[in-house]
Write a protein that holds these residues in place. Structure first.
Motif, PDB file in Angstrom:
ATOM      1  N   UNK A  14      58.335  24.442  34.269  1.00 40.68           N
ATOM      2  CA  UNK A  14      58.896  25.190  35.392  1.00 40.68           C
ATOM      3  C   UNK A  14      60.327  25.629  35.141  1.00 40.68           C
ATOM      4  N   UNK A  15      60.690  25.731  33.890  1.00 34.46           N
ATOM      5  CA  UNK A  15      62.078  26.024  33.533  1.00 34.46           C
ATOM      6  C   UNK A  15      62.594  27.311  34.173  1.00 34.46           C
ATOM      7  N   UNK A  16      61.750  28.300  34.297  1.00 35.56           N
ATOM      8  CA  UNK A  16      62.195  29.583  34.831  1.00 35.56           C
ATOM      9  C   UNK A  16      62.320  29.571  36.349  1.00 35.56           C
ATOM     10  N   UNK A  17      61.638  28.621  37.004  1.00 36.57           N
ATOM     11  CA  UNK A  17      61.579  28.634  38.470  1.00 36.57           C
ATOM     12  C   UNK A  17      62.455  27.576  39.133  1.00 36.57           C
ATOM     13  N   UNK A  18      62.733  26.483  38.417  1.00 39.22           N
ATOM     14  CA  UNK A  18      63.462  25.377  39.033  1.00 39.22           C
ATOM     15  C   UNK A  18      64.683  25.020  38.192  1.00 39.22           C
ATOM     16  N   UNK A  19      65.817  24.940  38.833  1.00 41.21           N
ATOM     17  CA  UNK A  19      67.047  24.518  38.169  1.00 41.21           C
ATOM     18  C   UNK A  19      67.412  23.123  38.669  1.00 41.21           C
ATOM     19  N   UNK A  20      67.378  22.146  37.758  1.00 40.00           N
ATOM     20  CA  UNK A  20      67.647  20.762  38.141  1.00 40.00           C
ATOM     21  C   UNK A  20      69.094  20.418  37.837  1.00 40.00           C
ATOM     22  N   UNK A  38      59.348  11.202  30.107  1.00 34.25           N
ATOM     23  CA  UNK A  38      58.510  12.164  29.397  1.00 34.25           C
ATOM     24  C   UNK A  38      57.781  13.087  30.376  1.00 34.25           C
ATOM     25  N   UNK A  39      57.302  12.520  31.492  1.00 32.10           N
ATOM     26  CA  UNK A  39      56.638  13.337  32.508  1.00 32.10           C
ATOM     27  C   UNK A  39      57.611  14.336  33.129  1.00 32.10           C
ATOM     28  N   UNK A  40      58.828  13.879  33.427  1.00 36.61           N
ATOM     29  CA  UNK A  40      59.844  14.760  34.016  1.00 36.61           C
ATOM     30  C   UNK A  40      60.200  15.879  33.042  1.00 36.61           C
ATOM     31  N   UNK A  69      61.816  16.245  42.783  1.00 33.54           N
ATOM     32  CA  UNK A  69      61.905  17.682  42.499  1.00 33.54           C
ATOM     33  C   UNK A  69      60.565  18.218  42.017  1.00 33.54           C
ATOM     34  N   UNK A  70      59.865  17.411  41.210  1.00 34.78           N
ATOM     35  CA  UNK A  70      58.661  17.915  40.558  1.00 34.78           C
ATOM     36  C   UNK A  70      57.346  17.342  41.098  1.00 34.78           C
ATOM     37  N   UNK A  71      57.384  16.133  41.699  1.00 40.35           N
ATOM     38  CA  UNK A  71      56.117  15.451  41.976  1.00 40.35           C
ATOM     39  C   UNK A  71      55.872  15.120  43.453  1.00 40.35           C
ATOM     40  N   UNK A  72      56.741  15.542  44.355  1.00 39.86           N
ATOM     41  CA  UNK A  72      56.494  15.261  45.761  1.00 39.86           C
ATOM     42  C   UNK A  72      57.780  15.058  46.518  1.00 39.86           C
ATOM     43  N   UNK A  73      57.744  15.290  47.811  1.00 47.20           N
ATOM     44  CA  UNK A  73      58.963  15.195  48.615  1.00 47.20           C
ATOM     45  C   UNK A  73      59.179  13.811  49.212  1.00 47.20           C
ATOM     46  N   UNK A  74      58.173  12.953  49.121  1.00 46.90           N
ATOM     47  CA  UNK A  74      58.274  11.599  49.662  1.00 46.90           C
ATOM     48  C   UNK A  74      57.970  10.578  48.575  1.00 46.90           C
ATOM     49  N   UNK A  75      58.369   9.335  48.820  1.00 45.46           N
ATOM     50  CA  UNK A  75      58.082   8.260  47.869  1.00 45.46           C
ATOM     51  C   UNK A  75      56.573   8.130  47.658  1.00 45.46           C
ATOM     52  N   UNK A  76      55.834   8.133  48.741  1.00 46.67           N
ATOM     53  CA  UNK A  76      54.376   8.003  48.649  1.00 46.67           C
ATOM     54  C   UNK A  76      53.778   9.140  47.835  1.00 46.67           C
ATOM     55  N   UNK A  77      54.244  10.361  48.088  1.00 46.29           N
ATOM     56  CA  UNK A  77      53.725  11.514  47.359  1.00 46.29           C
ATOM     57  C   UNK A  77      54.024  11.431  45.878  1.00 46.29           C
TER      58      UNK A  77
END
Length: 390
Positions: free
Chosen positions: A272-278, A263-265, A290-298
């Motif tokens: 961000x539909x217009x800016x990010x293509x998943x 649900x969060x994804x 893609x949406x919440x951080x580049x690392x596991x910790x992030x």
């Protein structure tokens, strides 16, 4: 304060919901290899469950089903006893067991309030467990009238209720002790998919990425009863040995976390539909990064703050959940089986380590989560077809 999760039990008359709960409590009333135990919220309810199980085990007659006016509520607290013997609580599950007649029979005026209460409970539940009578499914596959009646009356009534929620759903095939000699879980799944209402529900939930499972269970275990020519079940005199009754309980938290993360994804994708293509078919971890951080910790730190309060686990617990969920995405059955085998020893080691670290409710919860994941992994290993999707 302990996290508390609500589970609605649905099933037609005679599917064995109350017997299932008594067997669940019997199997988990003391701590064994599964690594935790359950405690009921009152002495009266504990006595009732024990009496049901005693009647099941020792008396010729089978326990009576739940009456329409009896809306039973059972609170089970998951607890852990450490090697030094202190006991700590981890979390709670509230099961609502409703009479099967509420779903399959016409209600009178006096029952309308009960029906309304049932709908309110379903809307607010964390997960739904539907007990499907394994004997009726066998009769359906054989083309017997009783099985066909179940497929066009009892089952659709349950599915109609279920389509009102977007929560995880577990279809529990009861009486597996008599089913397994005739049909595999895959054969049962394929026959259920031939029922339009069932197929539609699974298809829609697959699109929504809502977890659904098909879990074989026997409240009495193998060799306890024998199916007679007239369709009745005759007890053999053996004591019951409940089979896989803990599986639905263990799968609730992993499936709830998966649903909440999806649900969060989805919300982020829409923002961000217009800016990010998943790209399609990315794993859970890949989509989270893609949406919440580049690392596991992030990812963990960001996502934790966005989760509902009762799903905000310690960072290492949440990471364990996501690791498990990530291994259960779309993969061939053979690969899922091999990965479940690989995870088995890893989860066993985690359980052995976490039980030694239990010293409060938080560490007890960490251990119970490890136990749940180990049990859920066993289901993936033994029944790789148990995940429902279309």
């Amino acid at each position: 304060m302990l996290n508390t999760y609500t589970v609605i039990m649905l099933g037609q008359r005679g599917s064995g919901k109350t017997v299932y709960l008594s067997s669940l409590y019997k199997k988990l009333s003391t701590q064994g290899d599964l690594g935790f135990f359950l405690e009921v919220d009152s002495a009266e309810k504990r006595k009732k469950l024990k009496n049901i199980y005693t009647q099941l085990a020792l008396e010729e007659k089978w326990p009576k089903g739940t009456q329409v006016q009896d809306l039973s509520e059972w609170t089970f607290t998951c607890k852990v006893q450490t090697p030094e013997l202190p006991i700590y609580s981890a979390c709670q599950f509230i099961y609502f067991d409703y009479a099967g007649g509420l779903l399959t029979d016409e209600l009178g005026e006096d029952d309308e309030n009960i029906d309304s209460e049932l709908e309110d409970k379903i809307n607010n539940a964390d997960a739904l467990v539907a007990l499907l009578d394994g004997q009726r499914i066998c009769e359906l596959i054989r083309g017997q009238k009783s099985g066909l009646r179940w497929s066009i009356n009892d089952l659709p009534n349950i599915l109609t209720i279920m389509q009102k929620t977007d929560k995880p759903i577990h279809f529990v095939i009861s009486k597996w002790d008599i089913v397994k000699d005739y049909y595999t879980l895959e054969e049962i799944r394929d026959r259920l998919f031939q029922i339009e209402e069932f197929k539609n529900l699974v298809k829609l939930r697959t699109q929504q990425k809502t977890p659904m499972r098909l879990i074989p269970v026997s409240s009495v275990g193998m060799g306890f009863a024998e199916l007679q020519f007239d369709g009745s079940m005759k007890k053999t005199g053996n004591l019951p040995t409940p089979y896989q009754v803990e599986m639905p309980l263990a799968c609730i938290l992993p499936d709830m976390i998966k649903k909440t993360l999806e649900e969060l994804i989805k919300k982020k994708e829409q923002e961000k539909q217009e800016n990010i293509s998943v790209k399609p078919n990315l794993s859970v971890w890949e989509r989270l990064t893609v949406f919440f951080g580049s690392t596991v910790k992030g990812v963990i730190e960001t996502v934790t703050d966005l989760l509902p309060r009762k799903y905000r686990f310690a960072t290492d617990i949440l990471e364990s959940f996501i690791d498990f969920i990530d291994d259960n995405i779309e993969k061939p059955i053979e690969q899922k089986f091999k990965e479940a085998e690989r995870r088995e020893e890893e989860l066993k080691t985690k359980k052995q380590e976490s039980i030694k670290a239990v010293e409060n409710e938080e560490t007890a919860l960490k251990h119970v989560v490890n136990c749940f994941l180990a049990i859920a992994n066993q289901l993936e290993k033994n029944y790789p077809n148990s995940t429902l999707k279309l």
